[in-house]
Design a protein around this motif. Structure first.
Motif, short mmCIF file in Angstrom:
data_model
loop_
_atom_site.label_atom_id
_atom_site.label_comp_id
_atom_site.label_asym_id
_atom_site.label_seq_id
_atom_site.Cartn_x
_atom_site.Cartn_y
_atom_site.Cartn_z
N THR A 129 0.75 9.25 -1.41
CA THR A 129 -0.05 8.79 0.47
C THR A 129 -1.17 8.65 0.58
N GLN A 130 -0.81 7.52 0.88
CA GLN A 130 -2.45 6.34 1.41
C GLN A 130 -2.12 5.41 2.56
N LYS A 151 -5.64 -3.83 2.45
CA LYS A 151 -6.50 -2.89 1.07
C LYS A 151 -6.17 -1.25 2.61
N VAL A 152 -5.77 -0.68 0.67
CA VAL A 152 -6.16 1.01 1.18
C VAL A 152 -7.53 1.29 1.27
N VAL A 153 -7.40 2.04 2.44
CA VAL A 153 -9.06 2.75 2.79
C VAL A 153 -8.69 4.34 2.07
N ILE A 154 -7.67 5.23 2.02
CA ILE A 154 -7.61 6.47 2.07
C ILE A 154 -6.23 5.97 0.79
N LEU A 170 -7.17 13.38 -1.49
CA LEU A 170 -7.41 12.25 -1.53
C LEU A 170 -8.45 11.63 -1.47
N SER A 171 -9.12 10.52 -1.30
CA SER A 171 -10.00 9.83 -1.87
C SER A 171 -10.15 8.76 -0.90
N PHE A 172 -11.86 8.22 -0.36
CA PHE A 172 -12.16 7.45 0.91
C PHE A 172 -12.51 6.21 0.21
N LEU A 173 -11.68 5.54 0.66
CA LEU A 173 -12.27 4.21 -0.82
C LEU A 173 -12.90 2.84 0.45
N MET A 231 -10.82 12.48 8.47
CA MET A 231 -9.92 13.03 8.46
C MET A 231 -9.07 12.38 9.05
N LEU A 232 -9.29 12.00 10.24
CA LEU A 232 -9.21 11.50 11.74
C LEU A 232 -8.02 10.11 10.42
N GLY A 233 -8.52 9.70 9.47
CA GLY A 233 -7.77 8.73 9.27
C GLY A 233 -6.61 9.59 7.87
N SER A 234 -6.79 10.62 7.70
CA SER A 234 -5.52 10.88 7.10
C SER A 234 -5.39 12.15 7.61
N SER A 235 -5.19 12.14 8.87
CA SER A 235 -4.14 12.58 9.80
C SER A 235 -3.23 12.61 9.74
#
Length: 148
Positions: free
Chosen positions: A124-125, A131-134, A92-95, A66-70
């Motif tokens: 949103t990414q 590299k896509v991480v979220i 959100l998908s955490f990849l 959730m820090l990254g997605s913020s």
């Protein structure tokens, strides 16, 4: 609306078009993880304890998802559409994990605009390099320009 408040507003619904995009980048630090744990209450040792984290599949501490997605919220709230936009939903998908010291870039791109309901859908990414991480999708409510 007073001029002082009007100057704080981001883009209005009438300013937006599909394909518009904005981004925000940040290098994740130890301090970010500690602050996020303090604010959120998420003290999972995978984020905070080296010994525990070494026993996990990642072999080291990772940032809160959730820090990254913020960082996506940062793009939406400060750039596109910007101040005045209000979240309705976010998937959100955490990849992949985000590690301390990695620079993450959040990107939001408008995919759809519902003029009648004042809603904007954005792809949103969060990326670590290429590299896509979220990966996700947001829906936000956007103000209209005041009709004078």
């Amino acid at each position: 609306m007073s001029n002082a408040f009007a100057a704080m507003n981001g883009l209005y619904l009438e300013d937006l078009k599909p394909g518009m995009s904005a981004m925000f980048g940040k290098t994740v630090t130890e301090a970010d993880i500690a602050a996020f744990a303090g604010v959120s209450g998420d003290t999972n040792p995978i984020h905070l304890h080296d010994g525990f984290a070494r026993t996990t599949r990642f072999g080291q501490r990772i940032a809160h998802g959730m820090l990254g997605s913020s960082f996506i919220s940062t793009v939406i709230g400060t750039k596109l559409p910007g101040p005045g936009a209000v979240y309705v939903s976010q998937s959100l998908s955490f990849l992949a994990p985000v590690l301390i010291g990695e620079t993450i870039t959040a990107v939001a791109t408008i995919t759809e605009i519902d003029q009648k309901r004042r809603r904007v859908t954005l792809k949103t990414q969060c990326l670590n390099g290429e590299k896509v991480v979220i990966d996700g999708e947001a829906t936000v409510l956007v103000p209209r320009r005041d009709v004078a």
